[in-house]
Enzyme design. Structure first.
Site, short mmCIF file in Angstrom:
data_model
loop_
_atom_site.label_atom_id
_atom_site.label_comp_id
_atom_site.label_asym_id
_atom_site.label_seq_id
_atom_site.Cartn_x
_atom_site.Cartn_y
_atom_site.Cartn_z
N HIS A 1 0.84 -1.20 0.00
CA HIS A 1 0.00 0.00 0.00
C HIS A 1 0.87 1.25 0.00
O HIS A 1 1.80 1.36 0.79
CB HIS A 1 -0.88 0.01 1.24
CG HIS A 1 -2.10 -0.82 1.08
ND1 HIS A 1 -2.73 -1.42 2.14
CD2 HIS A 1 -2.83 -1.14 0.00
CE1 HIS A 1 -3.79 -2.08 1.70
NE2 HIS A 1 -3.87 -1.93 0.40
N CYS B 1 1.09 2.17 -5.43
CA CYS B 1 0.26 3.10 -6.18
C CYS B 1 0.94 4.47 -6.23
O CYS B 1 1.70 4.83 -5.35
CB CYS B 1 -1.12 3.22 -5.56
SG CYS B 1 -2.15 1.81 -5.93
#
Lengths: 219, 428
Positions: free
Chosen positions: A139, A196
């Site tokens: 993440h 990301c």
């Protein structure tokens, strides 16, 4: 007139509900902050370091034999680093990022369940240390918040049941989220780390931040 | 009044009873191919070439090209007419049976015997497994197409002779393995390098002129015995005698012998005398025949050199295991494949070709064992090391959490809340 009274009634209801909004909002903020805090520092796992070393030695020449027996001159001589493959949700090892002073656990699988517990190992890729492309994802807003500070030639160290593998970053790039050229086989041992991008974008992000690192030493 | 009440009670009982019995009566019935059962290809017109190989007969109202046929070739004769009529009867019988399952997609699943109805066109995108001894009927209300390199696998006593497909029109993908009798209301097109354990029966045209098309008509099913245990031939799939290899790509490895030396596990590798098992009889070892090992039924016995294991890694990441027992061990049993620590069990006979999907990437060992039905003896067939590469073109995982969105939402809500609170205070 009628419209006006409707408006005042709505406003009145909204006013009565306003403490509820406030409480709900504060709850959401604290919950999200807690999650970010709790997931940012997952505890590294303890790894049974290679007591299986004798096994590995025993296995290595054996696999050479197999390759010879099949009459295959190609380097099918890969050692069997992981005789028993992990299942999804199982701990694989730890990733150490010396440059930003982080040690993070690696979990097999990249679904939300695994990613909330640490870094996910993409299940369709080989495991770290093996002679192909091993893909790790995390993440961007928890474990990999500071991944952007890493630079080329920084080291990524993976410790697993098969040993300690040191990779050196060769390439850093940003690709669209649907790029299919990142998770592909390679001829040498490569570690690909994805997260990301942009790092502080709200909503599901359009891009991916990719680190590509080559194996420099394994012990 | 009392009478009326009891009547309605019985009526309700009766109705609910029929409700319960209905699904039971919907189990598929063999549609009965009659004289059409000997034909591998049957159609009003057929297009074949010499590389179309049929184990069975070819029936056609008008044929283009000649196929390699082991049975008879009947072009617009009485035998063809009779078979065509029987085929049409069987097709309407199969199509009219009451469906137990209604589905819309096919691929990647394991199905048990029954009647499956699809209201739409179906594309089988990935391999499926048919599991269990019984009739499978697939009614497809549109086109049936199978993607290239897909397979239909049989497990636990499923038999090709028990599988029936009815479709409006059908296309079999290249290099795929199809199982069952395919009955099409119009045409069928068979892809190159495909192999069919079944029949291609079409009301209009059958086009099977692509290279290396094989159609193998399965023998009639063993007696429709209701209990599955004394199954005489559990999987008709692994009988590729007429076909040298279901996979036409040149095999780079010339079947690795199970080479007794490189066996890493503590099982008695070289098959010579000092077996670590507590059986004190040294005379057991030279005869790997299963008879005298009653006290140690699961003791692994290393086999003679004729047993072989050959594993191939396919481009799609699956692996195909081809394993053969030695000559002196025959019969049905359970194959156990240990693929990187994960066990797969498949029923089979002395030769098997098994495709495992979703195997992990990396370098590890595939170990093959066989447990014979007749004595429960566990045979170490062999093992080999494989390297499965990382997938090509994997989707990058989504690595954004919802927490930032929640933070934003929470902030927004608290702002609204406090704005109204302040406003109220101002008013009061």
């Amino acid at each position: 007139m009628n419209k006006n009274s409707f408006l005042t009634r709505t406003l009145k209801i909204a006013q009565r509900l306003s403490p509820g909004f406030l409480i709900l909002g504060i709850c959401l903020i604290s919950w999200a902050s807690y999650q970010i805090y709790a997931q940012s520092d997952p505890v590294p796992v303890s790894i049974e370091q290679p007591q299986e070393q004798p096994d590995l030695i025993a296995l290595a020449p054996e696999s050479v034999d197999t390759a010879n027996a099949t009459g295959d001159p190609e380097p099918e001589t890969d050692e069997i680093l992981y005789p028993v493959r992990p299942t999804v949700g199982e701990n694989v090892g730890n990733l150490t990022l010396p440059a930003i002073n982080e040690v993070l656990p690696i979990i097999h699988g990249t679904d939300e369940d695994e990613l909330s517990r640490g870094i996910g190992h993409f299940a369709g890729s080989v495991l770290p240390g093996e002679n192909d492309n091993a893909v790790l994802s995390g993440h961007r807003d928890t474990v990999f918040r500071e991944l952007g500070q890493l630079e080329i030639t920084d080291q990524l160290i993976v410790e697993t049941s098969a040993g300690k593998f040191t990779y050196e970053i060769r390439e850093i790039k940003i690709v669209p989220s649907d790029d299919k050229s990142i998770i592909t086989p390679t001829t040498s041992a490569v570690l690909t780390v994805t997260t990301c991008y942009p790092f502080d974008f709200i909503g599901s992000s359009p891009d991916r931040y990719i680190l590509i690192a080559d194996l420099v030493s394994s012990e | 009044m009392k009478n009326y009440r009891s009547k309605s009670f019985f009526l309700i009982m009766f109705l609910s009873f029929t409700l319960f019995t209905l699904p039971v009566s919907a189990i598929g019935v063999d549609p009965g191919l009659g004289s059409a059962s000997q034909y591998g290809i049957l159609g009003a017109t057929t297009t074949v070439t010499e590389s179309t190989s049929i184990v069975g007969s070819l029936g056609s109202g008008g044929s283009t090209g000649t196929a390699t046929v082991t049975g008879s070739t009947d072009i617009a004769n009485a035998a063809y007419n009779a078979a065509f009529t029987d085929f049409q009867g069987a097709m309407s019988h199969a199509d009219s049976q009451l469906a137990e399952y209604t589905r819309s997609t096919l691929g990647g699943d394991t199905l048990t015997p029954g009647v499956y109805n699809f209201n739409n066109a179906v594309t089988m995108g990935s391999s499926i497994t048919l599991q269990g001894d019984g009739i499978f009927i697939f009614q497809i209300g549109g086109e049936l197409s199978t993607a290239a390199s897909t397979q239909i696998q049989l497990q636990d006593g499923a038999q090709a002779c028990n599988v029936y497909w009815v479709a409006d029109v059908a296309t079999i993908g290249a290099s795929s393995t199809f199982v069952g009798t395919l009955m099409s209301k119009s045409a069928i097109t068979v892809g190159a390098d495909s192999i069919t354990y079944g029949r291609m029966l079409a009301q209009t045209a059958v086009t099977a002129d692509a290279a290396n098309t094989q159609i193998i008509v399965p023998p009639a099913c063993a007696t429709p015995d209701p209990d599955p245990t004394p199954d005489p031939e559990p999987t008709p799939e692994p009988d590729p005698e007429p076909t040298p290899d279901p996979d036409p790509t040149p095999d780079p490895e010339p079947t690795p012998e199970p080479e007794p030396t490189p066996d890493p596990d503590p099982t008695p590798s070289p098959g010579v005398t000092p077996t670590p098992t507590p059986t004190p009889s040294p005379g057991v070892t030279p005869t790997p025949t299963p008879s005298p090992t009653d006290d140690q039924p699961t003791a692994p016995v290393t086999n003679e050199n004729t047993a072989s294991v050959n594993v191939e890694v396919n481009p799609d990441g699956s692996i195909t295991i081809h394993a053969t027992l030695s000559d002196d061990t025959k019969g049905a049993g359970t194959w156990i494949f240990d693929i990187g620590g994960k066990m797969y069990e498949v029923r089979g006979t002395e030769e098997i070709t098994y495709t495992a999907e979703g195997v992990p990437a990396g370098t590890y060992r595939v170990n093959v064992q066989f447990i014979a039905d007749n004595n429960g003896e566990k045979i170490e067939v062999g093992s080999t090391t494989i390297s499965v590469p990382t997938v090509t073109g994997g989707q990058l995982p989504d690595t954004a959490t919802p927490w930032y969105n929640l933070l934003l939402g929470g902030t927004f809500l608290s702002l609204i809340g406090s704005a109204f609170l302040l406003r109220r205070r101002v008013y009061e």
